[in-house]
Design a protein around this motif. Sequence first.
Motif, PDB file in Angstrom:
ATOM      1  N   PHE A  23       3.689   0.069 -10.775  1.00 18.36           N
ATOM      2  CA  PHE A  23       3.357  -0.250  -9.401  1.00 18.36           C
ATOM      3  C   PHE A  23       4.368  -1.204  -8.791  1.00 18.36           C
ATOM      4  O   PHE A  23       5.019  -1.976  -9.483  1.00 18.36           O
ATOM      5  N   GLU A  76       0.858  -1.183   0.000  1.00 13.76           N
ATOM      6  CA  GLU A  76       0.000   0.000   0.000  1.00 13.76           C
ATOM      7  C   GLU A  76       0.900   1.241   0.000  1.00 13.76           C
ATOM      8  O   GLU A  76       2.035   1.179   0.465  1.00 13.76           O
ATOM      9  N   PRO A  77       0.412   2.364  -0.500  1.00 16.29           N
ATOM     10  CA  PRO A  77       1.223   3.586  -0.493  1.00 16.29           C
ATOM     11  C   PRO A  77       1.730   3.912   0.913  1.00 16.29           C
ATOM     12  O   PRO A  77       0.990   3.852   1.887  1.00 16.29           O
ATOM     13  N   THR A 110      10.764   2.615  -5.355  1.00 19.25           N
ATOM     14  CA  THR A 110       9.308   2.783  -5.340  1.00 19.25           C
ATOM     15  C   THR A 110       8.864   3.391  -6.674  1.00 19.25           C
ATOM     16  O   THR A 110       9.692   3.742  -7.517  1.00 19.25           O
ATOM     17  N   GLU A 111       7.562   3.527  -6.831  1.00 22.58           N
ATOM     18  CA  GLU A 111       7.025   4.108  -8.059  1.00 22.58           C
ATOM     19  C   GLU A 111       7.597   5.508  -8.303  1.00 22.58           C
ATOM     20  O   GLU A 111       8.033   5.831  -9.408  1.00 22.58           O
TER      21      GLU A 111
END
Length: 126
Positions: free
Chosen positions: A83, A52-53, A90-91
Motif C-alpha cells: 500500500f 485513497e485509490p 503506486t501499488e
Amino acid sequence: MKPREIPGQLELVFEVPTLTVDQRAEISAYIVPGWASMGECRSVADDSCFPEPGQATAAVDRCGFCPVRRSCLASALAGDEEFGVWGGTTEFQRDVIRADIAAGFPIGDALDRSTLLPELLWRQAS
C-alpha cells in the motif's frame, strides 16, 4: 503469486509474482542506509503517502525530485509493501515492476526506469 484486482470498467485480475529471496537481497543492495531521513516526505505530517485509490497524484508529485527515490522504491520492493506511494510509484506500478523483475529484467534497470525522470533519460540518450 497474489491476484490484484484493477478497478475500472472491466474487472481485471493481474497475477503478481512473488519475488525470490535472492531477488529481494539483490534489490536491498540498492538501498542507501538512512534513506528515510532524507526523503521529501519526511516532513509530511498527514497520510498523503497512503492516499485513497485514484488520489495518488499529490504523493507521486512530491516524490518527483526526491533525492532518495530509488532507495525508497527498492525498500518497498524488498519489503513487499502493498500500500501507499513509494519511490513515486503506486501499488499497481510496483506490481508491474515485480512482474518485470520476476521475468528476468535486470533489477538496476527496473529501478532506474521507474525513478529517473523522462527528461534525464532523454538527455542520456542524446
